[in-house]
Enzyme design. Structure first.
Site, short mmCIF file in Angstrom:
data_model
loop_
_atom_site.label_atom_id
_atom_site.label_comp_id
_atom_site.label_asym_id
_atom_site.label_seq_id
_atom_site.Cartn_x
_atom_site.Cartn_y
_atom_site.Cartn_z
N LEU A 35 5.29 54.35 23.92
CA LEU A 35 5.81 54.61 25.44
C LEU A 35 6.67 53.42 25.98
CD1 LEU A 35 2.25 55.02 26.98
CD2 LEU A 35 4.05 56.54 27.09
N GLY A 37 10.10 53.89 25.83
CA GLY A 37 11.28 54.46 25.08
C GLY A 37 12.03 53.11 24.59
N GLY A 179 32.28 46.98 19.73
CA GLY A 179 32.33 47.57 21.07
C GLY A 179 31.95 46.26 22.19
N ARG A 266 26.06 54.99 23.40
CA ARG A 266 24.66 55.87 23.14
C ARG A 266 25.32 57.34 23.45
NH1 ARG A 266 20.57 53.12 21.86
NH2 ARG A 266 19.20 54.68 22.52
N HIS A 438 18.08 30.55 53.15
CA HIS A 438 18.98 29.41 52.96
C HIS A 438 18.27 28.27 52.16
CE1 HIS A 438 22.23 26.48 53.19
NE2 HIS A 438 21.50 25.54 53.89
P1 NAI Z 1 29.19 50.94 26.20
O1 NAI Z 1 29.72 52.30 26.43
O2 NAI Z 1 28.59 49.97 27.31
O3 NAI Z 1 30.21 50.12 25.38
C1 NAI Z 1 30.84 50.59 24.25
C2 NAI Z 1 32.25 49.92 24.26
O4 NAI Z 1 32.68 50.12 22.74
C3 NAI Z 1 33.29 50.36 24.71
O5 NAI Z 1 33.79 49.38 25.68
C4 NAI Z 1 34.16 51.27 23.79
O6 NAI Z 1 35.47 51.01 24.36
C5 NAI Z 1 33.91 50.41 22.66
N1 NAI Z 1 34.14 50.97 21.18
C6 NAI Z 1 34.22 52.40 21.02
N2 NAI Z 1 34.46 52.55 19.80
C7 NAI Z 1 35.11 51.57 19.21
C8 NAI Z 1 35.68 51.17 18.06
N3 NAI Z 1 36.06 52.18 17.05
N4 NAI Z 1 36.27 49.94 17.75
C9 NAI Z 1 36.12 49.08 19.07
N5 NAI Z 1 35.63 49.24 20.09
C10 NAI Z 1 34.96 50.75 20.35
O7 NAI Z 1 27.70 51.06 25.38
P2 NAI Z 1 26.75 50.11 24.68
O8 NAI Z 1 27.14 48.92 24.92
O9 NAI Z 1 26.32 50.55 23.21
O10 NAI Z 1 25.69 50.44 25.75
C11 NAI Z 1 24.94 51.86 25.51
C12 NAI Z 1 24.32 52.19 26.78
O11 NAI Z 1 23.08 51.51 27.10
C13 NAI Z 1 25.39 52.03 28.04
O12 NAI Z 1 25.30 53.31 28.72
C14 NAI Z 1 24.58 50.81 28.68
O13 NAI Z 1 24.82 51.06 30.39
C15 NAI Z 1 23.16 50.86 28.47
N6 NAI Z 1 22.86 49.21 28.46
C16 NAI Z 1 22.70 48.75 29.59
C17 NAI Z 1 22.09 47.63 29.66
C18 NAI Z 1 22.21 46.92 31.08
O14 NAI Z 1 21.96 47.60 32.09
N7 NAI Z 1 21.89 45.51 31.11
C19 NAI Z 1 22.00 46.85 28.45
C20 NAI Z 1 22.20 47.44 27.26
C21 NAI Z 1 22.46 48.81 27.25
#
Ligand code: NAI
Length: 452
Positions: A35, A37, A179, A266, A438
């Site tokens: 649970l 995810g 990335g 993802r 504040h």
């Molecule tokens: P992301 O979409 O945030 O970043 C992936 C990055 O990889 C992009 O900037 C892209 O340009 C780069 N990229 C892709 N192919 C590449 C290559 N061949 N060479 C170099 N760079 C490349 O994806 P990420 O960081 O994997 O996160 C996945 C999901 O998880 C997102 O939707 C995110 O919102 C969510 N997440 C949210 C968090 C939070 O809210 N704090 C924490 C971790 C994840």
């Protein structure tokens, strides 16, 4: 006959189950792993447990400017990982308890959609068939494996995803992050702080995705000053052993690492559970839903990462609620104007609403205020050499807030108030009448409002 069958026990699925159970519906929730995810088991929560330890470590090592010196500060990665596991266990158990208290039936097995009739759906799990009037699909997302040569061969050994990187018992001497998005930056921050040499290779000309460009630049500067290396406009082409080869400005470069984090995005999980039996419409790998979280098939809802868009746990929560309300015939729709985003680096980066650029692209008139965080008394009292910033983007046509973008400690907590202002479409005058406590770092927002 159940009222609701829910496939997937992540934030979208378990909140839907909880709300449906609270409303007295007969619910069964199918979960094949644990649970909570990705968010709870290998994402949001475990990464925050790690990042809190690295923050404590860096503060313990270097607080002399605050009159605090300490000696022999050490970092015990295996203890940190052990604690992280304890945190996860505790929270997973908590969700189980919540399900129980709302009479949600839990089935720990992979669910397979069997058939759909006009007014019922049937799902098989663990050899047993379950029939329900409504179906909520909350199967989440998985790490996307980009077409980079060598990635698959090294997966799990040198190449790690968000799952394995959270369980490393040893601190890699050199880490290459492919990335520079949210996962990449949070893990780069963690491992850099605890001693790894870190290179971030990012395809775009900036880090942190659709963050405000000025803030992205500042975050990069913070870490560059500390020795982290960023390779922008750099597309990774291949991985071989610990070598990561990328192309930048027409040239080929190689950086070498002990571990490589693959954080290139993802993708929704739409296969492996019989979705095709429903004939639900799918676009670019994600289930299409309307603002009531209804799919193209009446009675079938989809929530969370499986619908693409902003793959965030807090969006999934809300979608789970919207789906259940619509099942209950309570009018409810998703709104997306005020979805906060946070990157839990140190300092934190948080934003909600639109950037100045996005507003300009939409042809909207804007006013922008940018204040250094030094305008907040508490920030100055608690920070040395910080370059925090707060940017307010005002929709000048109707005098409401369009976006807030900030980099500072507690940004993740402060941004909530800004989201409320945007969601409620408060006018500038209304926002100025809000009393902020504040001294707080969040007072920066009030300061900025009065600069417009
Ligand atoms: P992301 O979409 O945030 O970043 C992936 C990055 O990889 C992009 O900037 C892209 O340009 C780069 N990229 C892709 N192919 C590449 C290559 N061949 N060479 C170099 N760079 C490349 O994806 P990420 O960081 O994997 O996160 C996945 C999901 O998880 C997102 O939707 C995110 O919102 C969510 N997440 C949210 C968090 C939070 O809210 N704090 C924490 C971790 C994840």
């Amino acid at each position: 006959m159940y009222d609701v069958l829910i496939i997937g026990g992540g934030p979208g699925g378990y909140i839907a189950a909880e709300r449906a159970g609270q409303a007295g519906l007969k619910v069964v929730l199918f979960e094949k792993n644990s649970l909570g995810g990705v968010c709870l088991n290998e994402g949001c929560i475990p990464s925050k447990a790690l990042l809190n330890s690295s923050k404590l470590y860096s503060h313990a090592k270097d607080s002399s400017a605050f009159g605090v010196t300490s000696e022999n500060v050490s970092f015990d990665q295996s203890k940190v990982v052990k604690r992280k596991k304890k945190v996860v266990r505790k929270l997973v158990a908590g969700i189980g308890q919540t399900m129980k208290s709302h009479d949600v039936e839990l089935v720990y097995a992979p669910a397979q959609i069997e058939s759909a009739a006009a007014d019922s759906f049937s799902v098989v799990a663990d050899g047993k068939s379950y029939t329900g009037k409504h179906l909520i699909i909350a199967t989440g997302s998985e790490a996307m494996l980009p077409p980079i040569e060598g990635v698959r061969e090294h997966l799990g050994s040198t190449v790690l995803t968000n799952r394995e990187i959270l369980d490393l018992e040893e601190i890699p001497e050199r880490l290459v992050v492919i990335g520079g998005g949210v996962i990449g930056l949070e893990m780069a921050c963690y491992y850099h702080t605890i001693g790894s040499e870190v290179d971030v290779v990012e395809m775009l000309d900036h880090i942190a995705g659709n963050v405000d460009p000025e803030i992205g630049k500042r975050l990069q500067e913070v870490y560059e000053k500390q020795g982290m290396r960023f390779h922008l406009n750099a597309k990774v082409m291949s991985v071989s052993g610990g070598d990561v080869t990328f192309e930048k400005d027409g040239e080929t470069h190689t950086v070498t690492a002990d571990k490589i984090l693959l954080s290139t995005g993802r993708r929704p999980v739409i296969e492996g559970f019989g979705l095709e039996k429903l004939g639900v419409a799918v676009e670019r790998g994600a289930i299409i839903v309307n603002d009531k979280c209804e799919t193209s098939v009446p009675g079938v809802y989809a929530v969370g990462d499986v619908v693409g868009g902003a793959m965030l746990a807090h969006v999934a929560y809300r979608e789970g609620e919207v789906a259940v309300n619509n099942i209950l015939n309570i009018e409810d729709r998703m709104t997306t104007a005020a979805i906060p985003s946070v990157i839990y680096t140190d300092p934190e980066v948080a934003w909600v609403g639109k950037t100045e650029q996005e507003m300009v692209t939409l042809g909207r008139e804007v006013e922008v205020v940018e204040l250094p965080m030094a305008f907040s008394g508490r920030y100055v009292a608690e920070t040395e050499r910080g370059n925090g910033i707060c940017r307010l983007v005002l929709d000048a046509e109707n005098n409401t807030l369009a976006g807030v973008h900030m980099m500072c400690q507690y940004a993740s907590e402060i941004i909530l108030a800004c989201g409320v202002m945007i969601e409620e479409e408060m006018t500038l005058d209304e926002m100025k009448r809000i009393i902020f406590p504040h001294p707080t770092v969040g007072e920066i927002v009030r300061e900025a409002l009065f600069k417009i």
